[in-house]
Write a protein that holds these residues in place. Structure first.
Motif, PDB file in Angstrom:
ATOM      1  N   PRO A 281     -47.228  25.841  -7.262  1.00  0.00           N
ATOM      2  CA  PRO A 281     -45.762  26.003  -7.325  1.00  0.00           C
ATOM      3  C   PRO A 281     -45.073  24.815  -7.970  1.00  0.00           C
ATOM      4  O   PRO A 281     -45.601  23.694  -7.996  1.00  0.00           O
ATOM      5  N   HIS A 282     -43.880  25.068  -8.511  1.00  0.00           N
ATOM      6  CA  HIS A 282     -42.961  24.006  -8.935  1.00  0.00           C
ATOM      7  C   HIS A 282     -41.551  24.400  -8.501  1.00  0.00           C
ATOM      8  O   HIS A 282     -41.182  25.580  -8.549  1.00  0.00           O
ATOM      9  N   ARG A 283     -40.785  23.411  -8.114  1.00  0.00           N
ATOM     10  CA  ARG A 283     -39.359  23.617  -7.851  1.00  0.00           C
ATOM     11  C   ARG A 283     -38.631  22.302  -8.113  1.00  0.00           C
ATOM     12  O   ARG A 283     -39.136  21.226  -7.838  1.00  0.00           O
ATOM     13  N   GLY A 284     -37.422  22.396  -8.681  1.00  0.00           N
ATOM     14  CA  GLY A 284     -36.554  21.235  -8.809  1.00  0.00           C
ATOM     15  C   GLY A 284     -36.792  20.346 -10.007  1.00  0.00           C
ATOM     16  O   GLY A 284     -36.133  19.316 -10.150  1.00  0.00           O
ATOM     17  N   ILE A 285     -37.735  20.728 -10.894  1.00  0.00           N
ATOM     18  CA  ILE A 285     -38.073  19.861 -12.031  1.00  0.00           C
ATOM     19  C   ILE A 285     -38.256  20.690 -13.306  1.00  0.00           C
ATOM     20  O   ILE A 285     -38.204  21.920 -13.282  1.00  0.00           O
ATOM     21  N   GLU A 286     -38.498  19.966 -14.397  1.00  0.00           N
ATOM     22  CA  GLU A 286     -38.916  20.572 -15.654  1.00  0.00           C
ATOM     23  C   GLU A 286     -40.259  19.965 -16.040  1.00  0.00           C
ATOM     24  O   GLU A 286     -40.486  18.762 -15.833  1.00  0.00           O
ATOM     25  N   THR A 287     -41.167  20.788 -16.565  1.00  0.00           N
ATOM     26  CA  THR A 287     -42.454  20.280 -17.037  1.00  0.00           C
ATOM     27  C   THR A 287     -42.527  20.467 -18.547  1.00  0.00           C
ATOM     28  O   THR A 287     -42.190  21.532 -19.064  1.00  0.00           O
ATOM     29  N   ILE A 288     -42.952  19.417 -19.235  1.00  0.00           N
ATOM     30  CA  ILE A 288     -43.022  19.427 -20.694  1.00  0.00           C
ATOM     31  C   ILE A 288     -44.476  19.212 -21.095  1.00  0.00           C
ATOM     32  O   ILE A 288     -45.056  18.160 -20.817  1.00  0.00           O
TER      33      ILE A 288
ATOM     34  N   PRO B 280     -31.079  10.556  -5.184  1.00  0.00           N
ATOM     35  CA  PRO B 280     -32.240  10.400  -4.294  1.00  0.00           C
ATOM     36  C   PRO B 280     -33.330  11.410  -4.631  1.00  0.00           C
ATOM     37  O   PRO B 280     -33.043  12.521  -5.110  1.00  0.00           O
ATOM     38  N   ILE B 281     -34.585  11.022  -4.409  1.00  0.00           N
ATOM     39  CA  ILE B 281     -35.724  11.865  -4.742  1.00  0.00           C
ATOM     40  C   ILE B 281     -36.580  12.070  -3.497  1.00  0.00           C
ATOM     41  O   ILE B 281     -36.938  11.108  -2.816  1.00  0.00           O
ATOM     42  N   ALA B 282     -36.897  13.332  -3.204  1.00  0.00           N
ATOM     43  CA  ALA B 282     -37.840  13.685  -2.139  1.00  0.00           C
ATOM     44  C   ALA B 282     -39.004  14.411  -2.792  1.00  0.00           C
ATOM     45  O   ALA B 282     -38.807  15.440  -3.451  1.00  0.00           O
ATOM     46  N   TRP B 283     -40.223  13.870  -2.620  1.00  0.00           N
ATOM     47  CA  TRP B 283     -41.412  14.400  -3.285  1.00  0.00           C
ATOM     48  C   TRP B 283     -42.238  15.248  -2.328  1.00  0.00           C
ATOM     49  O   TRP B 283     -42.387  14.921  -1.163  1.00  0.00           O
ATOM     50  N   HIS B 284     -42.813  16.300  -2.850  1.00  0.00           N
ATOM     51  CA  HIS B 284     -43.943  16.967  -2.201  1.00  0.00           C
ATOM     52  C   HIS B 284     -44.786  17.561  -3.320  1.00  0.00           C
ATOM     53  O   HIS B 284     -44.670  18.737  -3.657  1.00  0.00           O
ATOM     54  N   GLY B 285     -45.616  16.698  -3.936  1.00  0.00           N
ATOM     55  CA  GLY B 285     -46.424  17.146  -5.064  1.00  0.00           C
ATOM     56  C   GLY B 285     -45.545  17.675  -6.190  1.00  0.00           C
ATOM     57  O   GLY B 285     -44.647  16.975  -6.674  1.00  0.00           O
ATOM     58  N   PRO B 286     -45.763  18.929  -6.609  1.00  0.00           N
ATOM     59  CA  PRO B 286     -45.012  19.488  -7.737  1.00  0.00           C
ATOM     60  C   PRO B 286     -43.635  20.039  -7.361  1.00  0.00           C
ATOM     61  O   PRO B 286     -42.993  20.690  -8.166  1.00  0.00           O
ATOM     62  N   ILE B 287     -43.199  19.766  -6.132  1.00  0.00           N
ATOM     63  CA  ILE B 287     -41.852  20.152  -5.695  1.00  0.00           C
ATOM     64  C   ILE B 287     -41.060  18.865  -5.494  1.00  0.00           C
ATOM     65  O   ILE B 287     -41.451  18.009  -4.700  1.00  0.00           O
ATOM     66  N   VAL B 288     -39.953  18.726  -6.214  1.00  0.00           N
ATOM     67  CA  VAL B 288     -39.159  17.502  -6.159  1.00  0.00           C
ATOM     68  C   VAL B 288     -37.700  17.876  -5.920  1.00  0.00           C
ATOM     69  O   VAL B 288     -37.062  18.509  -6.769  1.00  0.00           O
ATOM     70  N   MET B 289     -37.193  17.479  -4.753  1.00  0.00           N
ATOM     71  CA  MET B 289     -35.819  17.783  -4.377  1.00  0.00           C
ATOM     72  C   MET B 289     -35.095  16.471  -4.085  1.00  0.00           C
ATOM     73  O   MET B 289     -35.601  15.389  -4.392  1.00  0.00           O
ATOM     74  N   ASN B 290     -33.916  16.568  -3.458  1.00  0.00           N
ATOM     75  CA  ASN B 290     -33.141  15.365  -3.148  1.00  0.00           C
ATOM     76  C   ASN B 290     -33.299  14.914  -1.702  1.00  0.00           C
ATOM     77  O   ASN B 290     -33.086  13.745  -1.394  1.00  0.00           O
ATOM     78  N   THR B 291     -33.650  15.844  -0.795  1.00  0.00           N
ATOM     79  CA  THR B 291     -33.755  15.508   0.622  1.00  0.00           C
ATOM     80  C   THR B 291     -35.027  16.112   1.218  1.00  0.00           C
ATOM     81  O   THR B 291     -35.570  17.094   0.706  1.00  0.00           O
TER      82      THR B 291
END
Length: 301
Positions: free
Chosen positions: A60-67, A271-282
């Motif tokens: 999965p991916h959420r909250g980002i762009e992959t190039i 702010p950045i909250a990471w969980h692998g390929p999911i990157v949100m703010n909180t």
């Protein structure tokens, strides 16, 4: 005009991702404030299929762009929305994951078994993290290349440079993504507006990236007259150069010339909250994403 000083030089780090792809990580995970709005960059290359053919199965991916930028070989991709395709040599895919997508990427070598590409992650601002996913698939033929009088070549993937506009558009952080080749022995200045954060990643040849005073190379240990000393080399293959403030970078190409990615963008400073390929703010948004994955509601239609 002011030349950007070099803040630091580092080597990309060997790591393994996906189902067992051996690659080099230039930066990513942890503190990425020097690269904002970019989050991670991987250099995947090799001439042994066993190093890359396991690929990157469904994730999965959420909250980002992959190039994804392919230089040799190919990458087959597919996603949960039914999109399918293949990236070949020189092609680019700019995927906006937005609210969420499941996809896979499976590399394949060329006729000689060679595979080479890069994947860069760009952050999305808070107000666009749950935007609708979209793809911008760009064939090599659509990427403009500019050749200067001294032989310097620049492929403009995204952003405006030397009067050309890259084919990727509508990206929030105003990124500029360039593939730059400077011929042997040539010195070149390249404009990078002062509002941008910028880095270079060298993948062929070597060069000196100058600050306002002296060239800055990679520091390493060496033996001189039987004693261990620190010396500075030209910045070479798989080196990451992080620039400070200014509105130009300067590079002196080495004896074999130098080729590098020059990437810059407007910082989001969120702010950045990471969980692998999911990157949100909180962390609350990360927990919601995990709940969505478990409940089957990750893909928003």
């Amino acid at each position: 005009m002011s030349i950007r000083p070099v803040k630091r030089v580092s080597q990309s780090i060997p790591t393994m991702e996906g189902a067992g792809v051996r690659l080099r990580r230039a930066f990513g995970f942890g503190d990425t404030s020097d690269f904002d709005p970019f989050l991670m960059m991987d250099d995947f290359r090799g001439d042994r299929p066993e190093d890359y053919q396991a690929g990157f199965p469904w994730h999965p991916h959420r909250g980002i762009e992959t190039i994804t930028y392919v230089l040799a070989g190919s990458v087959d991709h597919g996603d949960s929305l039914g999109n399918r395709g293949t990236l070949g040599s020189g092609d680019v895919q700019w995927m906006t994951a937005g609210s969420g997508i499941l996809h896979q990427e499976m590399p394949a070598g060329d006729a000689k078994g060679r595979m080479h590409g890069f994947q860069l992650w760009a952050n999305l601002p808070a107000h666009l993290k749950m935007t609708r996913p979209r793809y911008q698939d760009v064939p090599a033929s659509a990427i403009p290349e500019v050749i200067d009088d001294d032989g310097t070549r620049v492929r403009v993937i995204c952003g405006d440079f030397w009067g050309k506009a890259g084919p990727v558009d509508g990206v929030a952080a105003e990124p500029r993504y360039l593939d730059v080749t400077v011929p042997a022995g040539k010195k070149k200045r390249l404009k990078v507006e002062d509002f941008r954060q910028a880095f270079a990643y060298i993948f062929e040849g070597s060069g000196d990236f100058a600050s306002a005073s002296e060239p800055f190379g990679a520091l390493r240990e060496a033996q001189v007259d039987g004693e261990e000393v620190l010396v500075r080399d030209k910045v070479g293959n798989r080196s990451l150069v992080v620039f400070g403030a200014g509105d130009e970078i300067s590079v002196q190409a080495g004896d074999e010339g130098v080729r590098f990615l020059l990437v810059s963008g407007r910082p989001l400073r969120e702010p950045i909250a990471w969980h692998g390929p999911i990157v949100m703010n909180t962390q609350a948004e990360i927990r919601q994403a995990m709940n969505d994955l478990r409940s089957g509601e990750f893909i928003k239609r």
